[in-house]
Design a protein around this motif. Sequence first.
Motif, PDB file in Angstrom:
ATOM      1  N   TYR A  32       0.761  -1.259  -0.006  1.00 45.81           N
ATOM      2  CA  TYR A  32      -0.050   0.046   0.004  1.00 45.81           C
ATOM      3  C   TYR A  32       0.733   1.210   0.177  1.00 45.81           C
ATOM      4  CZ  TYR A  32      -4.193  -2.764   1.083  1.00 45.81           C
ATOM      5  OH  TYR A  32      -5.159  -3.609   1.316  1.00 45.81           O
ATOM      6  N   THR A  33       0.324   2.268  -0.479  1.00 48.41           N
ATOM      7  CA  THR A  33       0.776   3.543  -0.572  1.00 48.41           C
ATOM      8  C   THR A  33       0.220   4.160   0.914  1.00 48.41           C
ATOM      9  OG1 THR A  33       0.918   4.246  -2.674  1.00 48.41           O
ATOM     10  CG2 THR A  33       0.763   5.839  -1.275  1.00 48.41           C
ATOM     11  N   MET A  34       1.347   4.465   1.536  1.00 49.04           N
ATOM     12  CA  MET A  34       0.961   5.061   3.290  1.00 49.04           C
ATOM     13  C   MET A  34       0.831   6.808   3.007  1.00 49.04           C
ATOM     14  SD  MET A  34       0.187   2.361   4.439  1.00 49.04           S
ATOM     15  CE  MET A  34      -0.408   3.037   6.075  1.00 49.04           C
ATOM     16  N   LYS A  35       0.090   7.239   3.774  1.00 51.53           N
ATOM     17  CA  LYS A  35      -0.310   8.519   3.882  1.00 51.53           C
ATOM     18  C   LYS A  35      -0.600   9.019   5.290  1.00 51.53           C
ATOM     19  CE  LYS A  35      -2.482   8.650  -0.812  1.00 51.53           C
ATOM     20  NZ  LYS A  35      -3.931   8.775  -1.295  1.00 51.53           N
ATOM     21  N   TRP A  36       0.002  10.348   5.481  1.00 50.62           N
ATOM     22  CA  TRP A  36      -0.415  11.080   6.732  1.00 50.62           C
ATOM     23  C   TRP A  36      -1.146  12.215   6.493  1.00 50.62           C
ATOM     24  CZ3 TRP A  36       0.041   9.377  11.617  1.00 50.62           C
ATOM     25  CH2 TRP A  36       0.922   8.294  11.941  1.00 50.62           C
ATOM     26  N   TYR A  37      -2.476  12.376   6.900  1.00 55.26           N
ATOM     27  CA  TYR A  37      -3.180  13.414   6.800  1.00 55.26           C
ATOM     28  C   TYR A  37      -3.366  14.063   8.070  1.00 55.26           C
ATOM     29  CZ  TYR A  37      -5.195  11.882   2.323  1.00 55.26           C
ATOM     30  OH  TYR A  37      -5.502  11.513   1.172  1.00 55.26           O
ATOM     31  N   ARG A  38      -4.000  15.277   8.115  1.00 50.85           N
ATOM     32  CA  ARG A  38      -4.218  16.126   9.427  1.00 50.85           C
ATOM     33  C   ARG A  38      -5.460  16.802   9.263  1.00 50.85           C
ATOM     34  NH1 ARG A  38       0.957  20.258   9.779  1.00 50.85           N
ATOM     35  NH2 ARG A  38       0.336  21.607   7.887  1.00 50.85           N
ATOM     36  N   SER A  63       3.605  23.081   3.206  1.00 54.57           N
ATOM     37  CA  SER A  63       3.847  23.495   4.472  1.00 54.57           C
ATOM     38  C   SER A  63       4.753  22.707   5.454  1.00 54.57           C
ATOM     39  CB  SER A  63       2.402  23.772   5.087  1.00 54.57           C
ATOM     40  OG  SER A  63       1.699  22.153   5.122  1.00 54.57           O
ATOM     41  N   VAL A  64       4.933  21.403   5.100  1.00 54.25           N
ATOM     42  CA  VAL A  64       5.657  20.716   5.989  1.00 54.25           C
ATOM     43  C   VAL A  64       7.217  20.229   5.249  1.00 54.25           C
ATOM     44  CG1 VAL A  64       3.572  19.941   7.168  1.00 54.25           C
ATOM     45  CG2 VAL A  64       4.810  18.657   5.284  1.00 54.25           C
ATOM     46  N   LYS A  65       7.301  20.567   3.953  1.00 51.38           N
ATOM     47  CA  LYS A  65       8.506  20.236   3.501  1.00 51.38           C
ATOM     48  C   LYS A  65       9.647  20.977   4.021  1.00 51.38           C
ATOM     49  CE  LYS A  65       7.118  19.899  -1.423  1.00 51.38           C
ATOM     50  NZ  LYS A  65       7.173  20.431  -2.771  1.00 51.38           N
ATOM     51  N   LYS A  87       5.228  23.951  14.405  1.00 54.02           N
ATOM     52  CA  LYS A  87       4.651  25.252  14.682  1.00 54.02           C
ATOM     53  C   LYS A  87       3.194  25.108  15.164  1.00 54.02           C
ATOM     54  CE  LYS A  87       7.000  26.730  10.440  1.00 54.02           C
ATOM     55  NZ  LYS A  87       6.697  27.322   8.859  1.00 54.02           N
ATOM     56  N   PRO A  88       2.789  26.267  15.792  1.00 58.78           N
ATOM     57  CA  PRO A  88       1.185  26.071  16.390  1.00 58.78           C
ATOM     58  C   PRO A  88       0.306  25.682  15.179  1.00 58.78           C
ATOM     59  CG  PRO A  88       2.470  28.121  17.206  1.00 58.78           C
ATOM     60  CD  PRO A  88       3.353  27.437  16.220  1.00 58.78           C
ATOM     61  N   GLU A  89       0.510  26.135  13.993  1.00 60.29           N
ATOM     62  CA  GLU A  89      -0.300  25.967  12.851  1.00 60.29           C
ATOM     63  C   GLU A  89      -0.083  24.263  12.539  1.00 60.29           C
ATOM     64  OE1 GLU A  89       1.918  28.361  12.910  1.00 60.29           O
ATOM     65  OE2 GLU A  89       2.886  28.713  11.063  1.00 60.29           O
ATOM     66  N   ASP A  90       0.754  23.474  13.313  1.00 59.23           N
ATOM     67  CA  ASP A  90       0.621  21.979  12.781  1.00 59.23           C
ATOM     68  C   ASP A  90      -0.232  21.320  13.867  1.00 59.23           C
ATOM     69  OD1 ASP A  90       4.127  22.248  12.383  1.00 59.23           O
ATOM     70  OD2 ASP A  90       2.781  22.150  10.894  1.00 59.23           O
ATOM     71  N   THR A  91      -0.892  22.078  14.734  1.00 62.52           N
ATOM     72  CA  THR A  91      -1.723  21.636  15.673  1.00 62.52           C
ATOM     73  C   THR A  91      -2.939  20.901  14.952  1.00 62.52           C
ATOM     74  OG1 THR A  91      -1.123  22.805  17.664  1.00 62.52           O
ATOM     75  CG2 THR A  91      -3.538  21.764  17.603  1.00 62.52           C
ATOM     76  N   ALA A  92      -3.163  19.416  15.036  1.00 62.39           N
ATOM     77  CA  ALA A  92      -4.375  18.844  14.399  1.00 62.39           C
ATOM     78  C   ALA A  92      -4.358  17.565  14.934  1.00 62.39           C
ATOM     79  CB  ALA A  92      -3.916  18.991  12.867  1.00 62.39           C
TER      80      ALA A  92
END
Length: 117
Positions: A32-38, A63-65, A87-92
């Motif tokens: 499988y292709t594995m992914k991370w979402y938020r 935004s995360v590179k 960063k605070p905007e990574d909160t999820a």
Amino acid sequence: QVQLVESGGGLVQPGGSLRLSCVGSGSTFSTYTMKWYRQAPGKERELVALIRPFGGTTNYADSVKGRFTISRDNDKNTVYLQMSSLKPEDTAVYYCSAGTTTSNRYWGQGTQVTVSS
């Protein structure tokens, strides 16, 4: 059927690091292709990173590179998301998925990441 279980979330200060893990069941994990979402409150779920099954090529959201790294260990049926310079905007809530490059067949239950001082 593949069951996915994420772990590793928590509270971290800005500039800190966390490593998320997603363990999958079954013998087909490596295909499988594995992914991370938020998904942040009030926002749509967004793709953060993906890693393909063969060769392990990766893609990242702009935004995360340079800050996040996705990797996988097929012997352990596990995909990781190493997050640094948070960063605070990574909160999820962060979710992993298993599927193809263009579809998601299975989802985990999610793990909360909070970046705050």
